[in-house]
Design an enzyme around this catalytic site. Structure first.
Site, PDB file in Angstrom:
ATOM      1  N   THR A   8     -66.934-121.535 -19.144  1.00 48.78           N
ATOM      2  CA  THR A   8     -67.618-121.351 -20.271  1.00 48.78           C
ATOM      3  C   THR A   8     -66.735-121.452 -21.063  1.00 48.78           C
ATOM      4  OG1 THR A   8     -69.928-120.987 -19.513  1.00 48.78           O
ATOM      5  CG2 THR A   8     -69.736-121.056 -22.281  1.00 48.78           C
TER       6      THR A   8
ATOM      7  N   CYS B  35     -36.726 -96.473 -21.224  1.00 48.62           N
ATOM      8  CA  CYS B  35     -37.782 -95.667 -21.433  1.00 48.62           C
ATOM      9  C   CYS B  35     -39.555 -96.163 -21.421  1.00 48.62           C
ATOM     10  CB  CYS B  35     -37.390 -94.977 -22.142  1.00 48.62           C
ATOM     11  SG  CYS B  35     -35.551 -93.817 -22.181  1.00 48.62           S
TER      12      CYS B  35
END
Lengths: 134, 418
Positions: free
Chosen positions: B261, B349
């Site tokens: 949908t 990092c």
């Protein structure tokens, strides 16, 4: 990782050590006050850590450091520098990454390798001291 | 006028300063208001035959027409999806699956892309090699611009050697360093060799020309979350004649290419967001261009040993990306976060993989500089005042982090340049 805090990725302990790191080497000239030195690097993520110790009568009297890395690498070095002051070399050699992590109340799993650097640098520095004093 | 010197303390800016618009944008009020009725009173399913459904069907059609006008294509050439990532997957896998059906389940042919592409493209094409497809990632220069000679050569070589090129996929503008690719030239090369071109237009949509005819692209991905629309919305423009297989089955939605949908509020929002972007494009791009140049100049002036990543000329108006020698990006990001400034980094990092940004490595940065990178991406809320505050805080953070870094050899040290 579970988000427990809205404005900070790590624990409050990491934040405090990262925002207000303790015992870092401000000026290279301070180096002469120390008698042991260790440097380690993490090839994978590029972190580098330097540690200077003043060892007297088998005890760590003073410790200073410099670290290139992320917040957890900086915080874990700072936390470790507080933990080792006053330790005998035997006690210091027993310090593990897990101890540092506990002091910081935990790190994200992927960051654990960062705190491992701290205890490695410590062992390097003690090795340096022993090779100079034997 | 006499000025009094005031000692500045680090304090949080009273409001957050958001310099991460390339990660995502907030939804604009006008966009939200346009979409709100379709959550509640106009909630219908466009597939229903009753009036409630028809209202939804109508707005779906109108949204498609609106966007088709902006893209200068036919409405049927717009397929609504759930994200930019999905659209990219649809374009690449859609072509791949079609090829596999023709070849009894085995992939035959080559996909060409380039090294600074979004992971949605790179990982999809890597995955497709498991089915027998050949994937080529073309190099970029130090500014991040794709090597056109290599593109031409690789298309020809593979076409001649029996691994015909099924699709070239090259982004319009890069999300990290803001480099704009010469899409028109790329499409000319592709078409001369008889090859289709898909472009990931997500980062450029707010600022660049989206006329697919002018650009000469055969497929283009756009999404809502970078243009002040909704997250979880996207579209694929696909020329009518191109045949692809759907990824999601289960109904005749979107010309049988994307079952489920339709997300009517999201689609309405996307149409409104793109309409506003189109209307304000010229003015807003010019405004941000100026601010961007101001910020670049200011950072270069205020902070020693920095490197601007990307292209000085072929650059999105909202992208500023710098590497700072001797320090690591996540640390800068988190210190700025503490004073209310939101940025992003290409440092390992801050990634899940602990690998530095593939984009920065592709433009030839050594690992250290890739680690020390910060992206500031500007947007509607950005002002000169916010830039001034940010650069001031940036300078402080960098000074502090360099002081505690063993990798920082001082502003004048030659060794530090490595």
């Amino acid at each position: 990782m579970k988000v427990e805090n809205d404005d900070w990725f790590y624990t409050d302990e990491v934040k405090e050590h990262f925002m207000n790191p303790k015992n870092f080497l401000k000026d290279k000239k301070e180096v002469k006050n120390f008698n042991a030195y260790g440097k380690v690097g993490n090839m994978k993520c590029g972190d580098v850590m330097e540690l200077w110790l003043l060892i007297e009568k088998n005890k760590i009297k003073d410790a200073k450091w410099r670290t290139f890395g992320c917040a957890s690498a900086i915080a874990s070095t700072s936390a470790m520098s507080e933990m080792i002051k006053g330790m005998t070399l035997n006690e210091a050699l027993k310090l593990t990454a897990k101890d540092i992590m506990e002091k910081l109340k935990g790190l994200p799993a992927i960051k654990v390798h960062c705190s491992v650097l701290g205890d490695e640098a410590l062992r390097e520095a003690i090795k340096d001291y022993e090779s100079n004093n034997n | 006028m006499a000025t009094k010197k005031v000692t500045k303390k680090t304090k949080k800016h009273d409001k957050e300063i958001y310099f991460d618009y390339s990660a995502t944008t907030p939804t604009r009020k006008e966009v939200l208001n346009e979409a709100l009725p379709y959550f509640t009173e106009k909630f219908g399913n466009p597939s229903s035959f009753h009036k409630t459904g028809l209202v939804a069907k109508r707005v779906l059609q109108e949204s498609r027409e609106t966007i088709a006008k902006i893209l200068n294509c036919e409405p049927v050439e717009i397929i609504f999806t759930g994200s930019g990532t999905e659209s990219i997957n649809m374009a690449l896998k859609g072509i791949a699956f079609k090829n596999m059906i023709k070849n009894e389940g085995r992939g035959q042919g080559t996909f060409i892309t380039q090294k600074t592409e979004h992971h949605a493209t790179l990982e999809t094409l890597q995955w497709l090699t498991k089915f027998g497809f050949n994937t080529i990632e073309i190099d970029v220069d130090t500014e991040g611009i794709v090597n056109l000679k290599q593109l031409k050569k690789d298309i020809r070589k593979n076409n001649q050697e029996g691994q015909p090129v099924l699709l070239v996929s090259i982004m319009y503008a890069n999300n990290e360093i803001g480099t704009i690719q010469p899409i028109k030239e790329i499409s000319e090369i592709c078409h001369k060799e008889g090859v289709l071109l898909h472009t990931d237009g997500c980062q450029g949509a707010e600022y660049l020309d989206l006329d697919v005819t002018k650009l000469g692209v055969d497929m283009m991905t756009l999404n809502g979350s970078k243009v002040y629309g909704f997250k979880g919305t996207g579209l694929l423009f696909k020329k009518r004649k191109i045949l692809i297989e759907p990824l999601i089955h289960g109904g005749g939605h979107e010309d049988s290419l994307r079952a489920g949908t339709e997300n009517i509020p999201g689609i309405v929002a996307l149409a409104k967001a793109l309409t506003l972007a189109e209307k304000e494009k010229k003015k807003e791009s010019a405004r941000l261009n100026k601010l961007r140049n101001y910020m670049i100049k200011k950072i270069k002036k205020e902070i020693p040993r920095v490197l601007l990543n990307g292209s000085a000329k072929e650059r999105l108006p909202n992208n500023v990306n710098f590497s700072f020698e001797g320090i690591e990006g996540e640390s800068i990001l988190l210190r700025l976060n503490e004073v209310g400034v939101r940025v992003s980094t290409g440092s390992a990092c801050a990634s899940q993989s602990l690998e530095p940004s593939h984009v920065l490595l592709a433009i030839g940065l050594p690992h250290g500089l890739a680690h020390g990178s910060i992206r500031f991406s500007l947007g509607k809320d950005s002002t000169k005042q916010k830039i001034d505050f940010t650069v001031r805080e940036l300078k402080k953070s960098i000074k502090f982090l360099r002081m505690i870094s063993p990798e920082w050899k001082g502003a004048k040290n030659k060794e530090a340049k490595k």
